[in-house]
Design an enzyme around this catalytic site. Structure first.
Site, PDB file in Angstrom:
ATOM      1  CD1 TRP A 320      -3.107   1.403   0.814  1.00  0.00           C
ATOM      2  CD2 TRP A 320      -1.438   2.480   1.992  1.00  0.00           C
ATOM      3  NE1 TRP A 320      -3.507   2.627   1.203  1.00  0.00           N
ATOM      4  CE2 TRP A 320      -2.767   3.137   1.689  1.00  0.00           C
ATOM      5  CE3 TRP A 320      -0.254   2.944   2.793  1.00  0.00           C
ATOM      6  CZ2 TRP A 320      -2.620   4.607   2.369  1.00  0.00           C
ATOM      7  CZ3 TRP A 320      -0.457   4.308   3.327  1.00  0.00           C
ATOM      8  CH2 TRP A 320      -1.408   5.118   2.959  1.00  0.00           C
ATOM      9  CG  HIS A 321       3.105   2.307   3.408  1.00  0.00           C
ATOM     10  ND1 HIS A 321       2.525   1.408   3.893  1.00  0.00           N
ATOM     11  CD2 HIS A 321       3.198   3.561   3.982  1.00  0.00           C
ATOM     12  CE1 HIS A 321       1.987   1.893   5.099  1.00  0.00           C
ATOM     13  NE2 HIS A 321       2.325   3.275   5.218  1.00  0.00           N
ATOM     14  N   GLY A 322       3.695   1.686  -1.286  1.00  0.00           N
ATOM     15  CA  GLY A 322       4.591   2.014  -2.476  1.00  0.00           C
ATOM     16  C   GLY A 322       4.715   0.668  -3.343  1.00  0.00           C
TER      17      GLY A 322
END
Length: 463
Positions: A320-322
């Site tokens: 989700w963060h990258g």
């Protein structure tokens, strides 16, 4: 447009508040929607269509789920699944399609061209919000809104549209219909906003320069002390940058009559990774807990399935963060530590040593977040471990500490729950006067810094 800009502080926000409070109560959601769309269009005019499509799609799905929920559960569930698929597909297409193509090319030696689509700002955040709307209706926790303007306003609220906190529909359902103005809430909002602005401008922006100095050096030339100092700087940078944005978002919400949930609660005083994630980006952690971890079974269906659930949740959290493997590794790193912390041996460790363990391993964890290339990550970790290094402490380390010592000290103090108890014993008029001077000084210093500061967006904008 970012909150920590002169254009926002002295043009957009005053005008938005003036128009909002000059409008009749029945039109304030319309005004807030238009203001939010203008705010989003400042940086992403094309992707307004995507934002509105997400909002209207979930409005329609919410209506269908509410219609069938009480007498045709299967049909209601099919509309819920449809909503989730649309949201996840949009997020995956814009955020992960190039990551997928890169890995296909690497595995099979193909040469598919990357799409190189610009990532819509805030899509990771507002996608989760739109999903929570339909899920809450399906679970019977809320009713579907009949007015699409209300749903679109909820999704596009400019205070938390770009980088959270992730506000579930149930958090502000009643406030979307009725939010009377109160002076105390408005003043509280101003205080929250100024604190967040000071975190971003005075602390995050300055400590980020130390991390940049470390990051610009060839890794093989770093001393052990410099490598650890770099991660301390990065940890403070991302904390004050992101928590500063969250505080500003909460403050802006209060100015417009909303109460957004807390997103950070002194995470660096934690004594375990489990506790850290109860204090860090709290709205994201609770979202994954309630909508992914618990539906998968949590820790209720045996040891093996619990491990599976941990790996799934933290793998997704990292992704989700990258769209990069370093973020996946970062997520799985936390899964491993949280798993190990559940052992009885961990509970027997004295509290002070738990905190030392946490500080060491959270700094190691930030390496996976700060550096994208896996080979560079391994090289940096080797330096931190003292493997194949020439120096443990060098003159560059001493120079950086002397240069940034004051900023490091201020960051440390600001990250702790310091309470000045004697201040509460002062007379009310004196406390009010000192408080007014304190917030005025923070605002003045932050504004003075912004006059000469270059554009410096929030770090979480890229997620």
């Amino acid at each position: 447009m970012v909150f920590s800009s002169l254009a926002f502080l002295f043009f957009f926000l005053p005008i938005a508040l003036l128009i909002y409070y000059s409008s009749p109560s029945k039109l304030r959601n319309v005004v807030l929607l238009l203001v939010s769309l203008f705010f989003y269009a400042w940086g992403e005019p094309v992707y307004i269509i995507l934002l509105l499509f997400s909002a209207l799609s979930d409005y329609w799905h919410g209506q269908k789920i509410a219609t069938y929920r009480n007498f045709n559960q299967r049909r209601a569930k099919s509309f819920l699944i449809s909503s989730i698929i649309i949201n996840v597909t949009l997020l995956s297409f814009f955020k992960y399609v190039d990551f997928l193509i890169e890995n296909i090319n690497a595995l099979f030696g193909s040469s598919f061209s990357l799409l190189e689509l610009p990532l819509p700002i805030g899509i990771s955040f507002y996608t989760f919000q739109t999903m929570s709307y339909c899920i809450s209706i399906y679970q019977g926790k809320t009713t579907a809104k009949n007015n699409p303007i209300d749903v679109a306003t909820y999704v596009s609220l400019f205070p938390q549209l770009i980088a959270g906190p992730i506000v579930r529909y149930t958090h502000i359902e009643k406030q979307l219909s009725q939010r009377p103005f109160t002076r105390s809430q408005f003043v509280s909002g101003i205080k929250f906003f100024i604190i967040g602005l000071a975190k971003k401008v005075l602390l995050a922006n300055n400590i980020s320069l130390l991390w940049e100095n470390v990051n610009q050096q060839p890794i093989e030339q770093l001393s052990v002390a410099m490598a650890w100092l770099g991660m301390v700087a990065f940890a403070f940078h991302i904390y004050f940058d992101f928590s500063g944005y969250s505080d500003m978002a909460i403050g802006l919400g209060k100015m417009f009559g909303f109460d957004f949930p807390e997103n950070f609660h002194y995470p660096f005083i934690s004594k375990s990774m489990s506790e850290f994630w109860r204090r860090w980006h709290m709205t994201l952690g609770s979202w994954f807990r309630d909508y992914v971890y618990i539906p998968l079974g949590g820790n209720r269906n045996g040891h093996v399935r619990w491990i599976r659930n941990l790996l799934i949740v933290w793998g997704i959290t990292g992704l989700w963060h990258g769209a990069s493997w370093n973020f996946v590794i970062w997520g799985l790193y936390f899964a491993l530590l949280i798993y190990l912390e559940k052992g009885a041996w961990f509970q027997r460790i004295p509290s002070i040593f738990k905190h030392v363990y946490f500080i060491v391993f959270i700094l190691i964890g930030w390496v996976f977040f700060a550096i994208v290339d896996v080979h560079e990550i391994m090289a940096y970790l080797q330096i931190m471990a003292g493997i194949k290094v020439d120096q443990w402490i060098d003159t560059m380390f001493m120079y950086q500490v002397s240069n940034y010592g004051v900023v490091l000290f201020l960051c440390l103090i600001a990250s702790l729950p310091v309470r000045i108890t004697w201040f509460q014993r002062w007379p009310l008029y004196l406390r009010s006067s000192v408080s007014f001077l304190y917030y005025s000084l923070l605002m003045l210093l932050s504004t003075a810094y912004l006059v000469n500061d270059a554009f410096n967006p929030f770090i979480y904008f890229r997620f």
